[in-house]
Design an enzyme around this catalytic site. Structure first.
Site, PDB file in Angstrom:
ATOM      1  N   ASP A 298     -43.873  16.465  16.330  1.00 22.52           N
ATOM      2  CA  ASP A 298     -43.866  17.642  17.181  1.00 22.52           C
ATOM      3  C   ASP A 298     -45.036  17.546  18.150  1.00 22.52           C
ATOM      4  OD1 ASP A 298     -43.161  20.109  18.241  1.00 22.52           O
ATOM      5  OD2 ASP A 298     -43.861  21.294  16.534  1.00 22.52           O
ATOM      6  N   HIS A 299     -44.898  18.185  19.288  1.00 25.19           N
ATOM      7  CA  HIS A 299     -46.002  18.309  20.229  1.00 25.19           C
ATOM      8  C   HIS A 299     -46.851  19.516  19.837  1.00 25.19           C
ATOM      9  CE1 HIS A 299     -43.407  16.120  23.427  1.00 25.19           C
ATOM     10  NE2 HIS A 299     -44.351  15.292  22.981  1.00 25.19           N
ATOM     11  N   TYR A 472     -42.932  23.758  20.186  1.00 24.67           N
ATOM     12  CA  TYR A 472     -41.522  23.970  19.845  1.00 24.67           C
ATOM     13  C   TYR A 472     -40.665  22.741  20.099  1.00 24.67           C
ATOM     14  CZ  TYR A 472     -43.206  28.817  20.613  1.00 24.67           C
ATOM     15  OH  TYR A 472     -43.928  29.984  20.621  1.00 24.67           O
ATOM     16  N   HIS A 473     -41.206  21.540  19.833  1.00 26.23           N
ATOM     17  CA  HIS A 473     -40.484  20.303  20.110  1.00 26.23           C
ATOM     18  C   HIS A 473     -40.298  19.433  18.862  1.00 26.23           C
ATOM     19  CE1 HIS A 473     -42.147  20.515  24.528  1.00 26.23           C
ATOM     20  NE2 HIS A 473     -41.193  21.402  24.297  1.00 26.23           N
ATOM     21  N   PRO A 474     -39.815  19.983  17.737  1.00 28.23           N
ATOM     22  CA  PRO A 474     -39.606  19.126  16.567  1.00 28.23           C
ATOM     23  C   PRO A 474     -38.562  18.056  16.850  1.00 28.23           C
ATOM     24  CG  PRO A 474     -38.525  21.246  16.252  1.00 28.23           C
ATOM     25  CD  PRO A 474     -39.351  21.360  17.513  1.00 28.23           C
TER      26      PRO A 474
END
Length: 544
Positions: A298-299, A472-474
């Site tokens: 994730d980011h 919010y980038h899983p």
């Protein structure tokens, strides 16, 4: 009663997850003459807060989102991390800040080097162009007639403009196209918006085929199992909101597009995953696939906050006479503050001198907090540096065989020294930009990490570990590769099960350098191609 409830119904294809990816796959398969059932756990997207760009923050935490919770993370000062994900038609594209970023060409060349044959930049660029309808840009790097509208934001807040100028004053070039020849620089994001409204995949791809006789869309439907017999996906069992269990059959394939946290969960509930783990919770392994749920990425970003001298941020504009004025302007002209995507400006920066940006900024003209942390009071600006290529890897596992039980998520956030150091460099850069003339004249003081011009690395590390949060980038939990041990092959097919595909961010072997919505749409476009190539014959059912 819809057809899927009518008992014994069959479709050519069943898509699990009506989010960014699922709407794309449904569109392409229906256009190819296939019968499709699209299952979405949440409701539709018909809500003013969803359709109006500036109000998306009001949707996070409602029934239109899942908020996943990690275990306490040692690298993040023992905190739990919270990852909101879309839970409605359009998924993340109905919930996110609408930023359109593809990533760097090297990201995709790296995928190909890792065994994802056919995923180099030269392979995926035509797919990005096919999907895109850019209102301003054209030429070899941009499409103009795809389903997905990409446009310039209709509103630019004074604080967003000040940041763009300040970053240039700090020595960084202006970039009018982060998806152009070079990613580095500062500027304004292009967005997935249409005439001042959100342009999610539900409003673009899915809307174009809604009402088609070959498409059935069922909302409030949570998939609990992919039905697998003789090593082939035969259908899906799902649960209605009232608790009723239903089953639908797939003649050709089942496609999972539920996202990087829900897709591995469903695979494991269906018997595809690490055999030892499944055995522990009483699930018989159909395919021993240790990579399912592994490789989580994730980011993360961390805020640098400045208090403005005047009451000029977005704070308070949703109340009183100002809210009425903004509402009237938006209703009449689709312009003004409500047309803002909030994350209007940002940039990509090479903080090491290696020649490749490693930090991205998301800039918000308001002070923001997190799911579990209130923002600073008053007016200000939030500069959020984010690392682009995390080294840390986490894992998704099941807590039980009960589909209603939340997943067990260990992100291992900030467990890698490189990730911490990258965020520290990003914070130092954000503080330097905050002190440039165009922002300094508007900023009274820095709220965090602190007012002192000189803050040592130990203090910055503490700030990073105590305040880093998800972007919010899983991704990555069902990675594709030519490696036979990867859950997916390079055509996005699940190894060991015929007729089962994954077409979402789970498939990424490594995160791309930027926001993930555009790459997920590209992955879904390719997934539809692979599904059609795998089952060329179709018999669309009669729905008249």
């Amino acid at each position: 009663m819809d057809r899927a409830m009518a008992g014994g119904m069959e479709f050519d294809h069943i898509i699990v997850g009506g989010g960014s990816a699922g709407c794309v796959v449904a569109h392409r398969l229906v256009h190819a003459g296939r019968s499709v059932l699209l299952l979405e756990a949440g409701p539709g997207d018909a809500h003013a807060f969803v359709r109006t760009p500036a109000t998306f923050v009001r949707v996070i935490g409602t029934h239109r989102s899942f908020v996943y919770e990690s275990e306490p993370e040692a690298g993040a000062a023992g905190r739990k991390l919270f990852i909101p994900q879309g839970r409605m038609l359009g998924g993340g594209s109905s919930l996110n800040a609408m930023v359109y970023v593809r990533g760097q060409p090297q990201d995709y060349d790296d995928w190909a080097a890792q065994g994802c044959i056919g995923w180099a930049w030269s392979d995926v660029l035509p797919v990005f162009r096919r999907a895109e309808a850019n209102e301003r840009l054209s030429g070899p790097l941009h499409g103009t007639d795809g389903p997905l509208t990409v446009s310039d934001a209709r509103h630019r807040h004074p604080l967003s403009l000040a940041f763009v100028r300040a970053a240039q004053e700090a020595g960084h070039p202006y970039n009018h196209d982060f998806n152009g020849a070079a990613q580095a620089g500062v500027g304004f994001y292009q967005t997935t918006t249409i005439d001042g409204r959100r342009g999610s995949t539900a409003q673009t791809y899915l809307r174009a085929v809604r009402g088609h006789r070959n498409l059935e869309v069922v909302t409030g439907a949570t998939a609990t199992r992919v039905d697998i017999a003789d090593r082939r996906a035969r259908g899906v069992t799902f649960q209605r909101a009232d608790g009723t269990a239903q089953r639908a059959s797939a003649r050709a394939s089942v496609i999972l597009t539920a996202g990087a946290l829900a897709t591995p969960k469903l695979l494991m509930l269906s018997g595809v995953g690490p055999a030892d783990h499944l055995s522990e919770i009483g699930i018989a392994a159909i395919v021993d696939s240790p990579g399912v749920g592994a490789n989580f990425q994730d980011h993360l970003e961390v805020g640098v906050y400045g208090r403005t001298r005047a009451a000029m941020s977005m704070l308070g504009h949703d109340r009183g006479w100002r809210a009425l004025r903004h509402g009237a302007e938006y209703a009449l002209f689709r312009s003004g503050l409500l047309a803002s995507t909030v994350v209007e400006s940002g940039g990509f920066f090479d903080t090491t001198g290696a020649g490749r940006p490693d930090v991205q900024f998301h800039v918000l003209p308001v002070l923001v907090g997190d799911v579990e942390r209130a923002p600073f009071e008053g007016h200000g600006i939030s500069l959020n540096p984010c690392y682009l290529r995390p080294k840390a890897r986490g894992r998704v596992t099941l807590r039980s065989a009960d589909p209603s039980t939340p997943i067990h998520l260990t992100t291992n956030a900030l467990s890698e020294r490189d990730d911490v150091d990258t965020l520290i460099r990003g914070v130092r850069l954000a503080r330097r930009i905050l002190r440039q003339p165009s922002l300094a004249r508007l900023i009274e003081r820095e709220l965090a990490p602190g007012e002192s011009k000189e803050i040592d690395d130990d203090a910055l590390e503490a700030h990073v570990r105590n305040h880093a949060k998800t972007v919010y980038h899983p991704a990555g939990t069902c990675r594709m590769s030519g490696d036979a041990h990867a859950p997916l092959d390079p055509q996005l097919a699940v190894r060991g099960v015929e007729g089962l595909f994954v077409g979402d961010a789970s498939a990424m072997p490594t995160l791309i350098s930027g926001n993930t919505n555009a790459p997920v749409i590209m992955i879904a476009e390719r997934c539809a191609d692979f599904v059609l190539a795998h089952s060329p014959a179709a018999s669309a059912i009669d729905r008249t």
